[in-house]
Design a protein around this motif. Sequence first.
Motif, PDB file in Angstrom:
ATOM      1  N   ILE A   1       0.843  -1.201   0.000  1.00 50.15           N
ATOM      2  CA  ILE A   1       0.000   0.000   0.000  1.00 50.15           C
ATOM      3  C   ILE A   1       0.880   1.253   0.000  1.00 50.15           C
ATOM      4  CG2 ILE A   1      -1.885  -1.167   1.192  1.00 50.15           C
ATOM      5  CD1 ILE A   1      -1.129   0.393   3.735  1.00 50.15           C
ATOM      6  N   SER A   2       0.389   2.308  -0.648  1.00 46.32           N
ATOM      7  CA  SER A   2       1.123   3.570  -0.725  1.00 46.32           C
ATOM      8  C   SER A   2       0.179   4.724  -0.397  1.00 46.32           C
ATOM      9  CB  SER A   2       1.721   3.760  -2.122  1.00 46.32           C
ATOM     10  OG  SER A   2       2.660   2.735  -2.417  1.00 46.32           O
ATOM     11  N   LEU A   3       0.734   5.731   0.264  1.00 44.77           N
ATOM     12  CA  LEU A   3      -0.087   6.882   0.675  1.00 44.77           C
ATOM     13  C   LEU A   3       0.822   8.073   0.916  1.00 44.77           C
ATOM     14  CD1 LEU A   3      -2.830   8.104   1.698  1.00 44.77           C
ATOM     15  CD2 LEU A   3      -2.187   7.284   3.987  1.00 44.77           C
ATOM     16  N   GLY A   4       0.387   9.231   0.425  1.00 42.63           N
ATOM     17  CA  GLY A   4       1.099  10.467   0.707  1.00 42.63           C
ATOM     18  C   GLY A   4       0.248  11.384   1.560  1.00 42.63           C
ATOM     19  N   ILE A   5       0.860  12.021   2.556  1.00 44.82           N
ATOM     20  CA  ILE A   5       0.149  12.972   3.415  1.00 44.82           C
ATOM     21  C   ILE A   5       0.845  14.322   3.298  1.00 44.82           C
ATOM     22  CG2 ILE A   5      -0.564  13.547   5.764  1.00 44.82           C
ATOM     23  CD1 ILE A   5      -0.573  10.597   6.420  1.00 44.82           C
ATOM     24  N   GLY A   6       0.081  15.328   2.888  1.00 45.11           N
ATOM     25  CA  GLY A   6       0.635  16.666   2.736  1.00 45.11           C
ATOM     26  C   GLY A   6       0.067  17.635   3.742  1.00 45.11           C
ATOM     27  N   GLU A   7       0.681  18.783   3.844  1.00 48.01           N
ATOM     28  CA  GLU A   7       0.236  19.819   4.784  1.00 48.01           C
ATOM     29  C   GLU A   7      -1.230  20.164   4.539  1.00 48.01           C
ATOM     30  OE1 GLU A   7       1.747  24.206   6.340  1.00 48.01           O
ATOM     31  OE2 GLU A   7       2.170  23.564   4.299  1.00 48.01           O
TER      32      GLU A   7
END
Length: 629
Positions: free
Chosen positions: A23-29
């Motif tokens: 699984i892949s996930l990006g969290i941004g401001e």
Amino acid sequence: MISYLQIENLTKSFGDRILFENISLGIGEGDRIGLIAKNGAGKTTLLNILAGKENYDSGNIVFRNNLRVGYLEQSPSYPPELTVIQACFQSDNDTVRLIAEYEQALQTDDPIGLQELLDRMDHYKAWDYEQRAKQILSQLKINNFDQPVKELSGGQLKRLALANVLITEPDLLILDEPTNHLDIDMTEWLEEFLRRTNITLLMVTHDRYFLDRVCNQIVEIDNHTLYNYNGNYSYYLEKREERIEIHNAEIDRARNLMRTELDWIRRQPQARGTKAKYRVDAFYELQAKARQEKSDGQVRLEVKSSYIGSKIFEAKGICKKFGDLKIIENFDYTFARYEKMGIVGNNGTGKSTFIKMLVGEIQPDRGRFDIGETVKFGYYSQDGLHFNEQMKVIDAVRDIAEEISLGDGRKLSASQFLQHFLFTPETQHSYIYKLSGGERRRLYLCTILISNPNFLVLDEPTNDLDIVTLNVLEDYLRNFKGCLIVISHDRYFMDKVVDHLLVFKGNGELKDFPGNYTDYREWKETQEQKAKSEQAEKAKQDNKKTTAEKRNTSDNTRRRLSFKEKKELEQLEMEIAALEEEKKTIETNLCSGTLSIEELTLQSKRLPGINENLDEKTLRWLELSEIEG
């Protein structure tokens, strides 16, 4: 958008059980992400991995340099001998570690190292850490800072842990079931606080109103895979339904094609097998696709309730208190057949005590419950059922019943019944200690319902249950042919299930309200607004009356104001009005949950000065007003 965290191809399993895979996930401001999954799918495990409390099999996790992360665990704990304020200095965060490092450095003779620590103390605002801690605790209704941790309730402990996370003003806030054990007032305070701030958030919660109002992104773990939805909970429901329909349509097409291919395979001579190998390979791919299960598995609660007569229970003169804490006083009530009552109120007002008296676990000080002869309680306790950890899931159910009646002569075996609760045959023969918290709750609910109760008494049944299970439980309770009393802080759940509320206001005061929670909330806000208007009108009339009385008692002998005093009086009126407006603004801001810790501190310090200045100017205004008369 600034990237805070990148998760790439992350895989985690326990033995042969895969939780999630690649699984892949990006969290941004500015992202506010709600993480959703069925019980046992790895929600808490993923949060623990990100917090560095668990390992993972493979993949990469990359945080932005110097990112401050705050983590609220699902079940926080502190050494019992600590006080509340001491527990705030036991937290594992950068500021507390810095304070400890600074205090240790004071014992050395290293001026260079000490100067560096002083600069860092300024940067992290560590000097006023205790003051900020007390302010946040007060907002969360914890005011006894010297109270031992061992005396705190579950809700107070969760609020203490939440305060510890918020004090440090982290860049990324990770919350695991933040609303569990919080009463509705505190849940709404936290909801408003998170909604009005720009904090970046990753959280697991089953509170669907909370998800809908706070989150701008929903991430779901399903079948070891991660799905991303760029919207709130309502948007997620809509798009998830579309995904499932497409998925199921693909499976149906694969099954139809497989039938055609299977017929072709069977009709081919063995000697020609190598000439169409590509088609044979395609057949096996279709077979794998066709054997996939359709989404999504449902908990089917079709258990028959036993017959219940017209007499349910009567409460007659019930009184109960613990020391000086009054729970119920002279309570009378006649419960009707098929009634569905919700019980709400702040923690500590006596909700659980009330139902424990009803089911006979606690005796009232005075009065009695007169229970109907046909009533058969099914009591789901907040504390849960204490299973034998070494027992298998299937045996825990068989100990209660080998078969379960569905009515009309239909029966289910214990194994079939468990499958309706999404316990696969493999899970049924696993030991209970391997179950997640939500799976244990689901098993506990299963053991309650298989005895065919006709009066369900549920104390916080939604804690730790996944949203799929909650939806089916709600559907079951709406169609339950029996009586129901449910205590819950889940507003969405209460709105869907109950037809009226018993509100515990504290100090023995109870209110029977005809409607669900949202109805009650709207009524309560209307009443509060009406009371404020009446109070303001009364103050206005009192002021007019006082002014008239002063005019009626005018004295011809009193002196007149000088020109300078008249100007002073006019100036005072403008200054008092400005101070009152500033005071009102600050009080509104302090209650809004929108202020940063720094702003909260500054405005809290400003308020006493305004009050003191108002008192002085008002006193002088009164002196001059009496002269002018």
